[in-house]
Design an enzyme around this catalytic site. Structure first.
Site, PDB file in Angstrom:
ATOM      1  N   SER A   1       2.634   1.662 -85.876  1.00  0.00           N
ATOM      2  CA  SER A   1       2.037   2.311 -85.976  1.00  0.00           C
ATOM      3  C   SER A   1       0.422   2.170 -85.125  1.00  0.00           C
ATOM      4  O   SER A   1      -0.547   2.907 -85.214  1.00  0.00           O
ATOM      5  CB  SER A   1       1.090   4.070 -86.977  1.00  0.00           C
TER       6      SER A   1
ATOM      7  N   LYS B   1     -12.841  -8.369 -84.130  1.00  0.00           N
ATOM      8  CA  LYS B   1     -11.795  -9.856 -84.904  1.00  0.00           C
ATOM      9  C   LYS B   1     -11.335  -9.905 -83.903  1.00  0.00           C
ATOM     10  O   LYS B   1      -9.562  -8.920 -83.352  1.00  0.00           O
ATOM     11  CB  LYS B   1     -11.245  -9.884 -86.262  1.00  0.00           C
TER      12      LYS B   1
ATOM     13  N   GLU C   1      12.102  23.005 -77.230  1.00  0.00           N
ATOM     14  CA  GLU C   1      10.727  21.872 -77.620  1.00  0.00           C
ATOM     15  C   GLU C   1      11.200  20.069 -76.770  1.00  0.00           C
ATOM     16  O   GLU C   1       9.878  19.827 -76.173  1.00  0.00           O
ATOM     17  CB  GLU C   1      10.469  21.388 -78.725  1.00  0.00           C
TER      18      GLU C   1
ATOM     19  N   HIS D   1      16.762  24.373 -79.807  1.00  0.00           N
ATOM     20  CA  HIS D   1      15.784  23.892 -79.098  1.00  0.00           C
ATOM     21  C   HIS D   1      14.617  23.433 -78.575  1.00  0.00           C
ATOM     22  O   HIS D   1      15.007  22.177 -77.901  1.00  0.00           O
ATOM     23  CB  HIS D   1      15.646  22.288 -79.847  1.00  0.00           C
TER      24      HIS D   1
ATOM     25  N   PRO E   1      -6.234 -11.572 -85.940  1.00  0.00           N
ATOM     26  CA  PRO E   1      -5.164 -11.111 -86.188  1.00  0.00           C
ATOM     27  C   PRO E   1      -4.211 -11.213 -84.498  1.00  0.00           C
ATOM     28  O   PRO E   1      -3.078 -11.483 -84.373  1.00  0.00           O
ATOM     29  CB  PRO E   1      -5.233  -9.774 -86.552  1.00  0.00           C
TER      30      PRO E   1
ATOM     31  N   CYS F   1      14.788  27.984 -84.170  1.00  0.00           N
ATOM     32  CA  CYS F   1      17.013  27.309 -84.729  1.00  0.00           C
ATOM     33  C   CYS F   1      16.538  28.276 -86.056  1.00  0.00           C
ATOM     34  O   CYS F   1      16.757  29.633 -86.485  1.00  0.00           O
ATOM     35  CB  CYS F   1      16.547  26.032 -84.732  1.00  0.00           C
TER      36      CYS F   1
HETATM   37  N1  GLN Z   1      19.660  24.541 -91.183  1.00  0.00           N
HETATM   38  C1  GLN Z   1      19.879  25.570 -89.937  1.00  0.00           C
HETATM   39  C2  GLN Z   1      21.023  25.141 -89.399  1.00  0.00           C
HETATM   40  O1  GLN Z   1      21.749  23.618 -89.740  1.00  0.00           O
HETATM   41  C3  GLN Z   1      18.538  25.809 -89.133  1.00  0.00           C
HETATM   42  C4  GLN Z   1      18.517  23.509 -88.299  1.00  0.00           C
HETATM   43  C5  GLN Z   1      17.470  23.081 -87.701  1.00  0.00           C
HETATM   44  O2  GLN Z   1      16.724  24.376 -87.620  1.00  0.00           O
HETATM   45  N2  GLN Z   1      17.807  22.564 -86.954  1.00  0.00           N
HETATM   46  O3  GLN Z   1      21.887  25.878 -88.590  1.00  0.00           O
END
Ligand code: GLN
Length: 549
Positions: A14, A187, A516, A514, A190, A379
Site C-alpha cells: 500500500s 529511518k 468511469e 460503466h 527498512p 449499471c
Molecule cells: N448486478 C447487476 C448485473 O449483474 C449490475 C452489475 C453492475 O452494476 N456492475 O447486471
C-alpha cells in the site's frame, strides 16, 4: 525495440506502487515515448473478477473485456498510450493455468515441468506480449519483495535484465522511509534491508523511489545511496502529496524520467507537462463547489469505486468545480430514510452486485427524481432507476430485478434467458460479446437517441463504452415504461437498453455501461462533465444547459 522498466516494492504494501508506476509512465510519455504497462500479481486467483471488493478493491475492465487489477485503471488514467487488455495483467494462477494446460497437452515433450524455467518462461512470454510495440514497457510487480509468492516473477524479471542487457532494462524499487515522531528521526534501515533482500535474489535496483511523509533531506538521501549501491541522484523522494496530479511534476523535478531515458540511451526532447500543470491549477482554483452523494455498498472501502470517484473528480477538473463526495451506505437510506441526502447537489448510484441495501438505492432514486436533483446511475444504478420508474411511474407494483427477487410479478430487469422464457421471444446475441461466461464485458457500441440528454452530453450519436454486468432491462416492459415517461436514450446494436433518462427532470441520466472506465484527468468524460455541470446549476438554483436546450 521495446525497453523495460520493472517496478518492485519493499518494506510494506500500500505504498502507492500503482500510482508511482502510472506517474513514471506519464512523465516518460511526456518525453514523446509510447508506453505499455503491465501488472504482475502474485496471488493465485486466475483474475480478480471473483475477488471481493473488500479484499481487493475495484475490478477494472479493459477495452477488450478483461477483468483486471485496479492498478490498470491508474495506468489508463495517467498514460494515454497505455491501452490495457488481456496481456496487461497476469496472476500466478493464470501463469500456472497456462503451464499446466501445456503440460497436459504434452507441449513439454516429457520434460519435468519446473518453476525455473517453465513458469519463468511463461511469465517472460506474457510480459513480451503485453509490451506490444511500445517504446517502453513498464512492469509493476505486485506484493512486497520477500514474499514467497512473488519469487517466480522476480526471478523472471532478473533473467530479462541479463538477456536484454543494462541498456534495455531499468529496475525501480519503491520503499518506505518512515518518520518516528517519538525520537524525531527519519529511518532508512527498512529501505536498506529491502534492497538487500532484492540484491540477494540478483536484482540491483537502478532507482529507488522513497515514500515518506515529507521530502527526504539530502543527508538521508546520501545515506540510502551509500548503503544500497544506488547513485545518489537516483534516490527519488516521493513525499505524501495533497493531490495525486502533483506527483508527475514531483518526480520530473527530481529528474526521474531523465535517469531512465539516459540509461536506455534515448535522446529525447524535454518533458512537456503542461497538461498536468493545467489539471493541478484547475483543482486548486475551482470556481464553485458541489456536494455529490454516492449511495452504495462498501462505502467504507473507497477503493471499490476508485474509477468512479476519479471520474467525478475529472468532471470537476473540466468544469473548475470542487467535487465533495459523500459516501452513503444504501442500507442506511433503507433503514433511516432519505434525510441524509438533503443538501446534495447531485446523486450517484454506482454499479454493484447483491441485494444488500437495494431498497435504499430505489428510495434514493425516488428522492432524486421527485426533488429534481441531478441523478447519475451507473449499471446497477440504471437498473434501480428502471425499477423505481416501473413501480412509481408505471404503477407496476412489486417490480424488481430477478437478481434480487426471482418471484417478482414484474421482472423489469432480468437475465436475457429469463425474458425469453416469459414471452417465447428469442433475442439475437452476439456470442463474442459474452466473454467471461455469463457477464457482458468490455467495450461495445451504443447508439444514442437524437435530441436526448445523453446525445447532448456526448455531443455524438454513436459511442463506445465498457460493460460488466449480467442482468438487462426486460424489453417486454419497454413500451409500458416509456409510456410512463422513461426515455430509452441509448441502445446496443442488439437492441438492449444502454441508457435511460427522464425528459421532465432537470438531469436524470443512467447507463448500463460503466463510463468511469474511460474517463481520464486530461480529457475528462462527457457524462461526468455534464453531470457535474448540472450539479453546479442545481446548486446555483438554475437548470442545467442540457435540459434548457
Ligand atoms: N448486478 C447487476 C448485473 O449483474 C449490475 C452489475 C453492475 O452494476 N456492475 O447486471
Amino acid at each position: 525495440m521495446t525497453s523495460y522498466v520493472f517496478i518492485t516494492g519493499g518494506v510494506v504494501s500500500s505504498l502507492g506502487k500503482g500510482i508511482t508506476s502510472a506517474c513514471l509512465g506519464a512523465i516518460l510519455e511526456a518525453r514523446g515515448l509510447t508506453i505499455s504497462m503491465i501488472k504482475l500479481d502474485p496471488y493465485i486467483n486466475v483474475d480478480p473478477g471473483t475477488m471481493s471488493p473488500f479484499q481487493h478493491g475495484e475490478v477494472f475492465v479493459t477495452h477488450d473485456g478483461t477483468e483486471t487489477d485496479l492498478d490498470l485503471g491508474h495506468y489508463e488514467r495517467f498514460v494515454h498510450t497505455a491501452k490495457g487488455g488481456r496481456h496487461s495483467n497476469y496472476t500466478t494462477g493464470r501463469i500456472y493455468e497456462s503451464v499446466i494446460a501445456k503440460e497436459r497437452r504434452g507441449d513439454y515433450l516429457g520434460a519435468t515441468v519446473q518453476v525455473i524455467p517453465h513458469i519463468t518462461d511463461e511469465i517472460k512470454q506474457g510480459v513480451k506480449k503485453g509490451a506490444g510495440d511500445a517504446d517502453i514497457c513498464l512492469v509493476e510487480i505486485g506484493g512486497t519483495v520477500g514474499d514467497i509468492e512473488s519469487l517466480p516473477f522476480l526471478e523472471a524479471i532478473r533473467q530479462m535484465g541479463i538477456e536484454l542487457g543494462h541498456d534495455r532494462v531499468v529496475y525501480v524499487h519503491l520503499t518506505l522511509v518512515p518518520y518516528i515522531p517519538t525520537s524525531s528521526e527519519i529511518k532508512t534501515k527498512p529501505t536498506q534491508h529491502s534492497v538487500k533482500e532484492l540484491r540477494s535474489i540478483g536484482i540491483q535496483p537502478d532507482i529507488l523511489v522513497c515514500r515518506s511523509e515529507k521530502p527526504l533531506p539530502s543527508e538521508e538521501r546520501r545515506k540510502i545511496a551509500l548503503f544500497t549501491n544506488v547513485q545518489e541522484k537516483a534516490v527519488i523522494s516521493a513525499w505524501d502529496a495533497d493531490d495525486l496530479y502533483k506527483i508527475p511534476a514531483m518526480m520530473h523535478d527530481q529528474g526521474l524520467d531523465g535517469i531512465v531515458t539516459r540509461q536506455l540511451g534515448l535522446d529525447l526532447p524535454k518533458a512537456d507537462l503542461h497538461e498536468w500543470d493545467a489539471i493541478v491549477d484547475a483543482k486548486q482554483n475551482p470556481t464553485a463547489e458541489v456536494n455529490v452523494a454516492m449511495v452504495g455498498k462498501y462505502m467504507d472501502l473507497k477503493d471499490s469505486y476508485i474509477s468512479l470517484v476519479e471520474a467525478l473528480q475529472h468532471g470537476g477538473i473540466h468544469t473548475r468545480t470542487r467535487v465533495k463526495i459523500h459516501y452513503i451506505e444504501s442500507k442506511d437510506v433503507e433503514e433511516k430514510g432519505v434525510d441524509c441526502l438533503q443538501g446534495m447537489d447531485g446523486i450517484v448510484v454506482p454499479g454493484g452486485f447483491g441485494d444488500r441495501g437495494i431498497e435504499g438505492k430505489i428510495d434514493t432514486v425516488r428522492y432524486a427524481r421527485e426533488n429534481g436533483i441531478p441523478y447519475l446511475g451507473i449499471c446497477l444504478g440504471m437498473q434501480v432507476a428502471v425499477i423505481e420508474a416501473a413501480r412509481n411511474l408505471a404503477g407496476l407494483e412489486g417490480a424488481m430485478s430477478t437478481e434480487f427477487n426471482k418471484e417478482t410479478p414484474h421482472p423489469v430487469v432480468a437475465l436475457i434467458t429469463e425474458w425469453q422464457d416469459q414471452t417465447g421471444d428469442t433475442v439475437e446475441r452476439d456470442e463474442e460479446s459474452d466473454m467471461g461466461g455469463t457477464m457482458r464485458l468490455g467495450a461495445q457500441a451504443v447508439s444514442l437517441q437524437e435530441g436526448s440528454l445523453a446525445a447532448k452530453s456526448y455531443g455524438s450519436m454513436e459511442i463506445e463504452e465498457r460493460h460488466r454486468h449480467r442482468y438487462e432491462v426486460n424489453n417486454n416492459y419497454r413500451e409500458r415504461l416509456s409510456n410512463a415517461g422513461l426515455r430509452f436514450s441509448g441502445l446496443s446494436v442488439d437492441d438492449l437498453v444502454e441508457m435511460v433518462e427522464l425528459p421532465e427532470h432537470p438531469f436524470f441520466l443512467a447507463s448500463q455501461f460503466h463510463p468511469e472506465f474511460t474517463s481520464n484527468p486530461r480529457d475528462g468524460h462527457p457524462l461526468f462533465k455534464s453531470f457535474i455541470s448540472a450539479a453546479r446549476k442545481y446548486n446555483a438554483g438554475e437548470l442545467p444547459e442540457a435540459a434548457e436546450a
